[in-house]
Design a protein around this motif. Structure first.
Motif, mmCIF file in Angstrom:
data_model
loop_
_atom_site.group_PDB
_atom_site.id
_atom_site.type_symbol
_atom_site.label_atom_id
_atom_site.label_comp_id
_atom_site.label_asym_id
_atom_site.label_seq_id
_atom_site.Cartn_x
_atom_site.Cartn_y
_atom_site.Cartn_z
ATOM 1 N N PRO A 166 0.784 -1.223 0.000
ATOM 2 C CA PRO A 166 0.000 0.000 0.000
ATOM 3 C C PRO A 166 0.826 1.289 0.000
ATOM 4 O O PRO A 166 0.271 2.368 0.205
ATOM 5 C CB PRO A 166 -0.834 -0.130 1.273
ATOM 6 N N GLY A 167 2.120 1.213 -0.236
ATOM 7 C CA GLY A 167 2.948 2.415 -0.350
ATOM 8 C C GLY A 167 3.229 3.119 0.958
ATOM 9 O O GLY A 167 3.568 4.295 0.983
ATOM 10 N N VAL A 168 3.102 2.388 2.054
ATOM 11 C CA VAL A 168 3.321 2.971 3.377
ATOM 12 C C VAL A 168 4.555 2.362 4.029
ATOM 13 O O VAL A 168 5.051 1.325 3.610
ATOM 14 C CB VAL A 168 2.100 2.769 4.313
ATOM 15 N N LEU A 169 5.004 3.039 5.056
ATOM 16 C CA LEU A 169 6.079 2.531 5.891
ATOM 17 C C LEU A 169 5.497 1.416 6.760
ATOM 18 O O LEU A 169 4.327 1.463 7.137
ATOM 19 C CB LEU A 169 6.574 3.681 6.779
ATOM 20 N N ALA A 180 13.826 -6.089 -0.303
ATOM 21 C CA ALA A 180 13.434 -6.138 -1.710
ATOM 22 C C ALA A 180 13.647 -7.517 -2.294
ATOM 23 O O ALA A 180 14.522 -8.273 -1.867
ATOM 24 C CB ALA A 180 14.231 -5.116 -2.515
ATOM 25 N N GLU A 181 12.834 -7.807 -3.279
ATOM 26 C CA GLU A 181 13.024 -8.983 -4.117
ATOM 27 C C GLU A 181 13.596 -8.474 -5.430
ATOM 28 O O GLU A 181 13.112 -7.478 -5.978
ATOM 29 C CB GLU A 181 11.683 -9.666 -4.364
ATOM 30 N N VAL A 182 14.633 -9.132 -5.917
ATOM 31 C CA VAL A 182 15.227 -8.719 -7.190
ATOM 32 C C VAL A 182 14.917 -9.756 -8.258
ATOM 33 O O VAL A 182 14.636 -10.920 -7.961
ATOM 34 C CB VAL A 182 16.756 -8.495 -7.090
ATOM 35 N N ALA A 183 14.991 -9.302 -9.478
ATOM 36 C CA ALA A 183 14.762 -10.192 -10.621
ATOM 37 C C ALA A 183 15.830 -11.279 -10.631
ATOM 38 O O ALA A 183 16.950 -11.081 -10.151
ATOM 39 C CB ALA A 183 14.802 -9.389 -11.916
ATOM 40 N N ALA A 184 15.466 -12.428 -11.196
ATOM 41 C CA ALA A 184 16.407 -13.549 -11.284
ATOM 42 C C ALA A 184 17.684 -13.124 -11.988
ATOM 43 O O ALA A 184 17.666 -12.314 -12.900
ATOM 44 C CB ALA A 184 15.754 -14.707 -12.030
ATOM 45 N N ILE A 233 9.571 -0.879 2.872
ATOM 46 C CA ILE A 233 10.491 -0.194 3.779
ATOM 47 C C ILE A 233 9.926 -0.273 5.192
ATOM 48 O O ILE A 233 8.749 -0.011 5.421
ATOM 49 C CB ILE A 233 10.719 1.261 3.343
ATOM 50 N N PHE A 234 10.812 -0.633 6.122
ATOM 51 C CA PHE A 234 10.435 -0.874 7.519
ATOM 52 C C PHE A 234 11.151 0.095 8.444
ATOM 53 O O PHE A 234 12.366 0.276 8.321
ATOM 54 C CB PHE A 234 10.811 -2.309 7.910
#
Length: 185
Positions: free
Chosen positions: A64-67, A82-86, A121-122
């Motif tokens: 949802p675009g929030v912290l 983050a998840e990155v592309a293979a 982002i946390f």
């Protein structure tokens, strides 16, 4: 003593863990070894958009675009998961497990464009010293279960605790129906 790593697993708060900030929390373990453990609470969205705090990164994060409130430690700092592309290893990204890792928020977002497939982002994190987490698991405070990518980046973090429990193949699945207030049962 050598600890078997739980990196990449989820810690799911048991009903015994009924105090904030961990009540009904789901924590993704980003690092776990003999020195301790580090993770982020993935089901606590804040009422603060990423754009208000880190405007350069607002277009890189998923809905949802929030912290998110990652935990009680270091709440004045931010961790980007983050998840990155293979087959990519972008600058400013450090693998934790599989294609999931941490992003250095000091790196210009343009350098990661196209490499990041999903990101959150946390604010803050959850941390344990050597042996502390293992003790809490033995006391019955946490269930350790396998994570799936949608646990971290899913669109409905408020229902994650119940969803993770429900998909288990044992008596944990029954706990998904555990009432918010057992005295009202």
């Amino acid at each position: 003593m050598t600890v078997s790593t739980l990196t990449g697993s989820l810690l799911v708060a048991t009903p015994l863990l009924d105090e904030p900030p961990f009540r009904r929390s789901v924590i993704l373990l980003l690092d776990h070894d003999d020195d301790g453990a580090l993770g982020v609470v993935v089901n606590r969205a804040a009422d603060l958009s990423v754009g208000q705090v880190l405007p350069n990164w607002s277009s890189a994060v998923d809905e949802p675009g929030v912290l998110f409130m990652g935990g009680p430690v270091g709440t004045d700092s931010a961790l980007a998961v983050a998840e990155v592309a293979a087959s990519t290893d972008p600058p400013g990204w450090r693998e934790c497990f599989g294609r999931i890792g941490l992003v250095d928020l000091d790196v210009p977002p343009a350098l990661l464009e196209g490499a990041i497939t999903r990101m959150r982002i946390f604010a803050g994190y959850a941390g344990w010293s050597s042996g502390q987490l293992e003790g809490e698991i033995a006391e019955g405070a946490w269930y350790v279960v396998e994570s799936v990518t949608d646990d971290v980046f899913g669109h409905d973090p408020d229902t994650l605790w119940r969803r993770v429990l429900r998909r288990q193949n044992d008596q944990m699945a029954y706990l998904a129906t555990y009432p918010d207030d057992p005295t009202q049962n």
